[in-house]
Design an enzyme around this catalytic site. Sequence first.
Site, PDB file in Angstrom:
ATOM      1  N   SER A  47      -5.993 -70.301 -21.566  1.00  0.00           N
ATOM      2  CA  SER A  47      -6.121 -69.670 -20.243  1.00  0.00           C
ATOM      3  C   SER A  47      -6.842 -70.593 -19.252  1.00  0.00           C
ATOM      4  CB  SER A  47      -6.858 -68.336 -20.344  1.00  0.00           C
ATOM      5  OG  SER A  47      -8.193 -68.518 -20.782  1.00  0.00           O
ATOM      6  N   HIS A  48      -7.480 -71.653 -19.730  1.00  0.00           N
ATOM      7  CA  HIS A  48      -8.200 -72.554 -18.823  1.00  0.00           C
ATOM      8  C   HIS A  48      -7.882 -74.017 -19.112  1.00  0.00           C
ATOM      9  CE1 HIS A  48     -10.066 -68.754 -17.992  1.00  0.00           C
ATOM     10  NE2 HIS A  48     -10.442 -69.272 -16.839  1.00  0.00           N
ATOM     11  N   ARG A  52      -3.872 -74.176 -15.616  1.00  0.00           N
ATOM     12  CA  ARG A  52      -4.621 -73.991 -14.361  1.00  0.00           C
ATOM     13  C   ARG A  52      -4.131 -74.909 -13.243  1.00  0.00           C
ATOM     14  NH1 ARG A  52      -7.440 -69.357 -13.489  1.00  0.00           N
ATOM     15  NH2 ARG A  52      -7.507 -68.501 -15.567  1.00  0.00           N
ATOM     16  N   PHE A 121     -12.282 -72.255 -10.835  1.00  0.00           N
ATOM     17  CA  PHE A 121     -11.152 -71.823 -11.666  1.00  0.00           C
ATOM     18  C   PHE A 121     -11.364 -72.150 -13.135  1.00  0.00           C
ATOM     19  CE2 PHE A 121     -10.514 -76.222 -10.792  1.00  0.00           C
ATOM     20  CZ  PHE A 121     -10.138 -76.712 -12.037  1.00  0.00           C
ATOM     21  N   ALA A 123     -13.272 -72.857 -17.068  1.00  0.00           N
ATOM     22  CA  ALA A 123     -14.128 -72.281 -18.111  1.00  0.00           C
ATOM     23  C   ALA A 123     -15.543 -72.835 -17.949  1.00  0.00           C
ATOM     24  CB  ALA A 123     -13.572 -72.653 -19.484  1.00  0.00           C
ATOM     25  N   ASP A 188      -5.685 -64.869 -19.248  1.00  0.00           N
ATOM     26  CA  ASP A 188      -4.946 -64.413 -20.424  1.00  0.00           C
ATOM     27  C   ASP A 188      -3.951 -63.319 -20.059  1.00  0.00           C
ATOM     28  OD1 ASP A 188      -5.243 -65.647 -22.929  1.00  0.00           O
ATOM     29  OD2 ASP A 188      -7.371 -65.146 -22.898  1.00  0.00           O
ATOM     30  N   SER A 307     -17.262 -70.598 -30.918  1.00  0.00           N
ATOM     31  CA  SER A 307     -16.897 -72.007 -30.712  1.00  0.00           C
ATOM     32  C   SER A 307     -16.418 -72.696 -31.974  1.00  0.00           C
ATOM     33  CB  SER A 307     -18.016 -72.847 -30.074  1.00  0.00           C
ATOM     34  OG  SER A 307     -18.161 -72.480 -28.727  1.00  0.00           O
ATOM     35  N   ARG A 309     -13.786 -71.901 -33.714  1.00  0.00           N
ATOM     36  CA  ARG A 309     -12.337 -72.061 -33.513  1.00  0.00           C
ATOM     37  C   ARG A 309     -12.065 -73.218 -32.562  1.00  0.00           C
ATOM     38  NH1 ARG A 309      -9.126 -71.752 -29.613  1.00  0.00           N
ATOM     39  NH2 ARG A 309     -10.872 -71.227 -28.262  1.00  0.00           N
ATOM     40  N   ARG A 310     -12.882 -73.282 -31.500  1.00  0.00           N
ATOM     41  CA  ARG A 310     -12.690 -74.317 -30.483  1.00  0.00           C
ATOM     42  C   ARG A 310     -12.932 -75.720 -31.070  1.00  0.00           C
ATOM     43  NH1 ARG A 310     -15.588 -75.916 -26.618  1.00  0.00           N
ATOM     44  NH2 ARG A 310     -17.472 -74.765 -27.103  1.00  0.00           N
TER      45      ARG A 310
HETATM   46  P1  NDP Z   1     -12.680 -65.089 -25.686  1.00  0.00           P
HETATM   47  O1  NDP Z   1     -12.731 -63.617 -25.868  1.00  0.00           O
HETATM   48  O2  NDP Z   1     -11.444 -65.791 -26.070  1.00  0.00           O
HETATM   49  O3  NDP Z   1     -13.888 -65.794 -26.452  1.00  0.00           O
HETATM   50  C1  NDP Z   1     -15.190 -65.456 -26.155  1.00  0.00           C
HETATM   51  C2  NDP Z   1     -16.197 -66.183 -26.985  1.00  0.00           C
HETATM   52  O4  NDP Z   1     -16.324 -65.506 -28.231  1.00  0.00           O
HETATM   53  C3  NDP Z   1     -15.861 -67.624 -27.328  1.00  0.00           C
HETATM   54  O5  NDP Z   1     -17.041 -68.377 -27.326  1.00  0.00           O
HETATM   55  C4  NDP Z   1     -15.262 -67.492 -28.721  1.00  0.00           C
HETATM   56  O6  NDP Z   1     -15.349 -68.672 -29.509  1.00  0.00           O
HETATM   57  C5  NDP Z   1     -16.086 -66.385 -29.310  1.00  0.00           C
HETATM   58  N1  NDP Z   1     -15.394 -65.652 -30.359  1.00  0.00           N
HETATM   59  C6  NDP Z   1     -14.144 -65.138 -30.315  1.00  0.00           C
HETATM   60  N2  NDP Z   1     -13.858 -64.509 -31.485  1.00  0.00           N
HETATM   61  C7  NDP Z   1     -14.964 -64.631 -32.266  1.00  0.00           C
HETATM   62  C8  NDP Z   1     -15.293 -64.209 -33.578  1.00  0.00           C
HETATM   63  N3  NDP Z   1     -14.436 -63.524 -34.310  1.00  0.00           N
HETATM   64  N4  NDP Z   1     -16.513 -64.515 -34.069  1.00  0.00           N
HETATM   65  C9  NDP Z   1     -17.406 -65.208 -33.316  1.00  0.00           C
HETATM   66  N5  NDP Z   1     -17.142 -65.656 -32.074  1.00  0.00           N
HETATM   67  C10 NDP Z   1     -15.935 -65.361 -31.550  1.00  0.00           C
HETATM   68  O7  NDP Z   1     -13.029 -65.438 -24.165  1.00  0.00           O
HETATM   69  P2  NDP Z   1     -12.634 -64.736 -22.800  1.00  0.00           P
HETATM   70  O8  NDP Z   1     -11.187 -64.383 -22.789  1.00  0.00           O
HETATM   71  O9  NDP Z   1     -13.566 -63.660 -22.477  1.00  0.00           O
HETATM   72  O10 NDP Z   1     -12.885 -65.969 -21.797  1.00  0.00           O
HETATM   73  C11 NDP Z   1     -12.103 -67.138 -21.912  1.00  0.00           C
HETATM   74  C12 NDP Z   1     -12.546 -68.187 -20.938  1.00  0.00           C
HETATM   75  O11 NDP Z   1     -12.296 -67.779 -19.617  1.00  0.00           O
HETATM   76  C13 NDP Z   1     -14.041 -68.564 -20.960  1.00  0.00           C
HETATM   77  O12 NDP Z   1     -14.107 -69.951 -21.248  1.00  0.00           O
HETATM   78  C14 NDP Z   1     -14.539 -68.281 -19.565  1.00  0.00           C
HETATM   79  O13 NDP Z   1     -15.483 -69.220 -19.046  1.00  0.00           O
HETATM   80  C15 NDP Z   1     -13.269 -68.329 -18.763  1.00  0.00           C
HETATM   81  N6  NDP Z   1     -13.394 -67.537 -17.556  1.00  0.00           N
HETATM   82  C16 NDP Z   1     -13.689 -68.173 -16.381  1.00  0.00           C
HETATM   83  C17 NDP Z   1     -13.850 -67.435 -15.233  1.00  0.00           C
HETATM   84  C18 NDP Z   1     -14.245 -68.057 -13.943  1.00  0.00           C
HETATM   85  O14 NDP Z   1     -14.463 -67.337 -12.985  1.00  0.00           O
HETATM   86  N7  NDP Z   1     -14.367 -69.343 -13.828  1.00  0.00           N
HETATM   87  C19 NDP Z   1     -13.677 -65.965 -15.229  1.00  0.00           C
HETATM   88  C20 NDP Z   1     -13.421 -65.417 -16.538  1.00  0.00           C
HETATM   89  C21 NDP Z   1     -13.280 -66.184 -17.648  1.00  0.00           C
HETATM   90  P3  NDP Z   1     -13.995 -69.559 -29.755  1.00  0.00           P
HETATM   91  O15 NDP Z   1     -13.693 -70.191 -28.430  1.00  0.00           O
HETATM   92  O16 NDP Z   1     -14.378 -70.530 -30.821  1.00  0.00           O
HETATM   93  O17 NDP Z   1     -12.925 -68.596 -30.190  1.00  0.00           O
HETATM   94  O1  PYC Z   2      -9.415 -66.134 -16.184  1.00  0.00           O
HETATM   95  O2  PYC Z   2     -10.540 -64.511 -15.254  1.00  0.00           O
HETATM   96  C1  PYC Z   2     -10.153 -65.680 -15.288  1.00  0.00           C
HETATM   97  C2  PYC Z   2     -10.597 -66.616 -14.239  1.00  0.00           C
HETATM   98  C3  PYC Z   2     -11.034 -66.320 -12.996  1.00  0.00           C
HETATM   99  C4  PYC Z   2     -11.334 -67.506 -12.366  1.00  0.00           C
HETATM  100  C5  PYC Z   2     -11.073 -68.494 -13.253  1.00  0.00           C
HETATM  101  N1  PYC Z   2     -10.637 -67.934 -14.388  1.00  0.00           N
END
Ligand code: NDP
Ligand code: PYC
Length: 338
Positions: A47-48, A52, A121, A123, A188, A307, A309-310
């Site tokens: 998603s990022h 993007r 925009f 992560a 997503d 992280s 997984r990442r």
């Molecule tokens: P996810 O739900 O995919 O993941 C959230 C976090 O939880 C990650 O650190 C992930 O690690 C961890 N995680 C997931 N599953 C498990 C598990 N089973 N056990 C332990 N840890 C777990 O993220 P979101 O969809 O909420 O967000 C995705 C991205 O979107 C983020 O990077 C965020 O910064 C970005 N974003 C940016 C915005 C902006 O305005 N700039 C707005 C909204 C989101 P892992 O990665 O290893 O799976």
């Molecule tokens: O995925 O929610 C999102 C988002 C907003 C701004 C950047 N990413």
Amino acid sequence: MTDHVVLSLDEARALGLDILRAAGLSEPHAQAIADVVIAGQRDECHSHGLYRLPGVVHSIRAGKVDPQAVPDVVDHAPGVVRVDAHFGFSPLAFALGRPKLVEKARRQGIAALAINNCFHFSALWPEVEAIAAEGVVALALTPSHSWVAPAGGTKPVFGTNPIAFAWPRPDGTPFVFDFATSVIARGDIELHRRAGKPLQEGWAIDGEGTPTTDAEAALAGAMLTFGGHKGSALAAMIELLAGPLIGDMTSAESMAFDDGARAAPCHGELILALDPAVFLGVDAPRHIDRAEKMFGAIVEQGARLPSQRRYEARRRSLAGGVSIPKPLHDELVALRPT
Ligand code: NDP
Ligand code: PYC
């Protein structure tokens, strides 16, 4: 299943840079954006990642973003560094503000970086991970556009408001989490729409406030917070700390400022840095070891750390490149100058 295209990290970066330069971005902006987008794709944060780039190009073509903006770094107070991004994208503003943030945290234990007037925009984990790489604990918060209803409501107020945290570890990669305070990132939901896939129940409601699994209806309606009232309160906290506290827009104000252009959200970001060496002095190793015991207690029972997984994806991508859906690859190639 959609066909995929595999690119080496160098190929992905070259494609990204060609698109960013052709969009009119200055070289420092193009490099800073390529850094975060390629890191996202490398770590399989789809998603990022490269997805993007069309949004970046659209935000510039919509006339909202200044692609040549030169951020100003200001030593605002003993514990506060500010960066005015001057309506450019955020990654360069962060890269320029980070050294001063870490320097201040090292001097006095805690410091804040307030970024203002940036189009955001990306992560947040690349930012907190970079600070943790310098041995400093980090917390980052930012609003977005008002797409998310408060718990108990039906109309969008909050952004998807991510919160990211990093804790440096003595051996290996830091403990990092980074998540939206909506159930899932908006990116997503967009990816589900593109793939024609239904959403999971509990992610969103439509314009009438009825639960929906239809991505189009969700995008036109409202997303929901994770954890009900708890995510809702965290989302409000992020609006406050990375909005009014630093003199910048809330997600609703960012949406109004956008005025239908569908550009990236424009607002501020707050990043806190805490240096364990200052808090703990000579006792630091003993207390860091206690933190390690907590991590051990998590993984020893088969649970995983955020992280993990990442980091595994990172290892795979460094060895074998990244894989993106062919329709996205076609879209990116069309944005690349011939
Ligand atoms: P996810 O739900 O995919 O993941 C959230 C976090 O939880 C990650 O650190 C992930 O690690 C961890 N995680 C997931 N599953 C498990 C598990 N089973 N056990 C332990 N840890 C777990 O993220 P979101 O969809 O909420 O967000 C995705 C991205 O979107 C983020 O990077 C965020 O910064 C970005 N974003 C940016 C915005 C902006 O305005 N700039 C707005 C909204 C989101 P892992 O990665 O290893 O799976
Ligand atoms: O995925 O929610 C999102 C988002 C907003 C701004 C950047 N990413």
